[in-house]
Design a protein around this motif. Structure first.
Motif, PDB file in Angstrom:
ATOM      1  N   ARG A  14     -11.067  -6.858   1.393  1.00 37.26           N
ATOM      2  CA  ARG A  14     -11.195  -5.646   2.238  1.00 37.26           C
ATOM      3  C   ARG A  14      -9.943  -4.768   2.214  1.00 37.26           C
ATOM      4  O   ARG A  14     -10.010  -3.601   2.500  1.00 37.26           O
ATOM      5  N   LEU A  15      -8.780  -5.340   1.940  1.00 36.32           N
ATOM      6  CA  LEU A  15      -7.537  -4.563   1.975  1.00 36.32           C
ATOM      7  C   LEU A  15      -6.997  -4.266   0.577  1.00 36.32           C
ATOM      8  O   LEU A  15      -6.654  -3.127   0.273  1.00 36.32           O
ATOM      9  N   THR A  16      -6.899  -5.295  -0.239  1.00 38.39           N
ATOM     10  CA  THR A  16      -6.335  -5.059  -1.583  1.00 38.39           C
ATOM     11  C   THR A  16      -7.372  -5.278  -2.695  1.00 38.39           C
ATOM     12  O   THR A  16      -7.136  -4.910  -3.839  1.00 38.39           O
ATOM     13  N   PHE A  17      -8.498  -5.916  -2.351  1.00 39.49           N
ATOM     14  CA  PHE A  17      -9.633  -5.980  -3.291  1.00 39.49           C
ATOM     15  C   PHE A  17     -10.901  -6.106  -2.482  1.00 39.49           C
ATOM     16  O   PHE A  17     -10.866  -6.398  -1.285  1.00 39.49           O
ATOM     17  N   GLN A  18     -12.013  -5.831  -3.134  1.00 43.15           N
ATOM     18  CA  GLN A  18     -13.294  -6.004  -2.442  1.00 43.15           C
ATOM     19  C   GLN A  18     -14.331  -6.554  -3.410  1.00 43.15           C
ATOM     20  O   GLN A  18     -14.202  -6.398  -4.622  1.00 43.15           O
ATOM     21  N   GLN A  54       0.836  -1.220   0.000  1.00 46.95           N
ATOM     22  CA  GLN A  54       0.000   0.000   0.000  1.00 46.95           C
ATOM     23  C   GLN A  54       0.862   1.258   0.000  1.00 46.95           C
ATOM     24  O   GLN A  54       0.513   2.262  -0.608  1.00 46.95           O
ATOM     25  N   SER A  55       1.997   1.188   0.696  1.00 47.55           N
ATOM     26  CA  SER A  55       2.820   2.396   0.857  1.00 47.55           C
ATOM     27  C   SER A  55       3.623   2.740  -0.404  1.00 47.55           C
ATOM     28  O   SER A  55       4.093   3.854  -0.560  1.00 47.55           O
ATOM     29  N   GLY A  87      -5.894  -4.126  -8.427  1.00 51.71           N
ATOM     30  CA  GLY A  87      -6.020  -2.714  -8.823  1.00 51.71           C
ATOM     31  C   GLY A  87      -4.821  -2.130  -9.543  1.00 51.71           C
ATOM     32  O   GLY A  87      -4.849  -0.973  -9.960  1.00 51.71           O
ATOM     33  N   ILE A  88      -3.754  -2.919  -9.676  1.00 53.68           N
ATOM     34  CA  ILE A  88      -2.546  -2.391 -10.332  1.00 53.68           C
ATOM     35  C   ILE A  88      -2.600  -2.762 -11.819  1.00 53.68           C
ATOM     36  O   ILE A  88      -2.231  -3.873 -12.212  1.00 53.68           O
ATOM     37  N   THR A  89      -3.087  -1.824 -12.596  1.00 51.36           N
ATOM     38  CA  THR A  89      -3.300  -2.111 -14.024  1.00 51.36           C
ATOM     39  C   THR A  89      -2.198  -1.514 -14.903  1.00 51.36           C
ATOM     40  O   THR A  89      -2.097  -1.832 -16.072  1.00 51.36           O
ATOM     41  N   ASN A  90      -1.408  -0.615 -14.310  1.00 53.88           N
ATOM     42  CA  ASN A  90      -0.295  -0.041 -15.066  1.00 53.88           C
ATOM     43  C   ASN A  90       0.941  -0.919 -14.841  1.00 53.88           C
ATOM     44  O   ASN A  90       1.639  -0.781 -13.835  1.00 53.88           O
ATOM     45  N   VAL A  91       1.152  -1.844 -15.747  1.00 53.66           N
ATOM     46  CA  VAL A  91       2.222  -2.844 -15.568  1.00 53.66           C
ATOM     47  C   VAL A  91       3.168  -2.806 -16.765  1.00 53.66           C
ATOM     48  O   VAL A  91       2.726  -2.903 -17.909  1.00 53.66           O
ATOM     49  N   GLY A 109     -10.355  -4.081  -7.539  1.00 50.50           N
ATOM     50  CA  GLY A 109      -9.035  -3.872  -6.939  1.00 50.50           C
ATOM     51  C   GLY A 109      -9.006  -2.578  -6.153  1.00 50.50           C
ATOM     52  O   GLY A 109      -9.600  -1.579  -6.563  1.00 50.50           O
ATOM     53  N   LEU A 110      -8.316  -2.585  -5.029  1.00 47.85           N
ATOM     54  CA  LEU A 110      -8.306  -1.401  -4.158  1.00 47.85           C
ATOM     55  C   LEU A 110      -6.988  -0.633  -4.188  1.00 47.85           C
ATOM     56  O   LEU A 110      -6.880   0.433  -3.606  1.00 47.85           O
ATOM     57  N   LEU A 111      -5.971  -1.177  -4.850  1.00 49.19           N
ATOM     58  CA  LEU A 111      -4.692  -0.464  -4.909  1.00 49.19           C
ATOM     59  C   LEU A 111      -4.702   0.419  -6.156  1.00 49.19           C
ATOM     60  O   LEU A 111      -4.774  -0.092  -7.267  1.00 49.19           O
ATOM     61  N   LYS A 112      -4.672   1.723  -5.930  1.00 47.26           N
ATOM     62  CA  LYS A 112      -4.802   2.646  -7.063  1.00 47.26           C
ATOM     63  C   LYS A 112      -3.520   3.459  -7.257  1.00 47.26           C
ATOM     64  O   LYS A 112      -2.732   3.616  -6.324  1.00 47.26           O
ATOM     65  N   ASN A 113      -3.379   4.004  -8.443  1.00 48.86           N
ATOM     66  CA  ASN A 113      -2.264   4.912  -8.772  1.00 48.86           C
ATOM     67  C   ASN A 113      -0.885   4.320  -8.509  1.00 48.86           C
ATOM     68  O   ASN A 113      -0.025   4.966  -7.922  1.00 48.86           O
TER      69      ASN A 113
END
Ligand SMILES: Cc1cc2nc3c(=O)[nH]c(=O)nc-3n(C[C@H](O)[C@H](O)[C@H](O)COP(=O)(O)O)c2cc1C
Length: 186
Positions: free
Chosen positions: A114-118, A83-84, A163-167, A126-130
């Motif tokens: 709940r933390l990285t997806f919901q 997350q960081s 949530g990490i789509t920029n790969v 996915g919950l991890l953005k940007n």
């Protein structure tokens, strides 16, 4: 601009590892004077999720008892690292057409409802953005990105799920060992 880079290594070898060399070079390229670099070397192994972990993860966080919280502690810390970070460099050899088992263990520990997806009405989200992920891949023969390369395909899939789509994919086997040039990123 300040940034946090999470550098994950998963090659079983420390000496002569292409993914270690190239991902190290990439981290040098990405970082600036204010960057924080978190090193997560998986070579010494990770715990596998088990009955206790799965039970705790499926329990509402408010209802978790002390042993359940304890069972999730290490997984929580890996999620916090993820997350960081705004840039994630994952160095992964192809082992038997897929990713090293230890990297799969890491995936199991960070793919957390709940933390990285919901789950939503429209399916999982996915919950991890940007964030941008860089996959530094190496093989002994399977062409990176080919049909046989299930490792890259899997990592892109699982990162997208959280949530990490920029790969961006870097084929470490094509980078010259003594190259002083920057790694080309598309
Ligand atoms: C246990 C093991 C399994 C491997 N399986 C494959 C494979 O299925 N396909 C392939 O092309 N190379 C395979 N290789 C070769 C590695 O992908 C290659 O040596 C790569 O450079 C390893 O990454 P490293 O240099 O960072 O250690 C395997 C190597 C090991 C040690």
């Amino acid at each position: 601009m300040s940034n946090t880079i999470l550098h994950i290594n998963s090659s079983g070898r420390k000496n002569g590892s292409l993914t270690r060399q190239v991902s190290e070079k990439l981290v040098e390229q990405l970082k600036n004077s204010e960057s924080q670099v978190i090193q997560r070397d998986l070579v010494t192994g990770l715990p596998f999720i088990d009955e206790q972990w799965i039970g705790a993860n499926f329990t509402d966080p408010e209802q978790r008892k002390a042993p359940q919280k304890e069972a999730l502690e290490f997984s929580d810390s890996l999620v916090k690292e993820l997350q960081s970070a705004n840039q994630i460099v994952i160095a992964s050899p192809i082992y038997n057409f897929s990713i090293p088992a230890v990297l799969k263990a890491w995936v199991d520990l960070v793919a957390r409802a709940r933390l990285t997806f919901q789950y939503t009405e429209n399916g999982p989200e996915g919950l991890l953005k940007n964030k941008t992920a860089y996959l530094v891949m190496a093989s002994g023969g399977v062409p990176i990105g080919s049909e046989m390369d299930l490792a890259t395909k899997y990592l892109v899939q699982v990162l997208g799920f959280i949530g990490i789509t920029n790969v961006k994919i870097i084929d470490a086997t094509t980078i010259e060992e003594d190259s002083k040039e920057l790694i080309e990123l598309d």
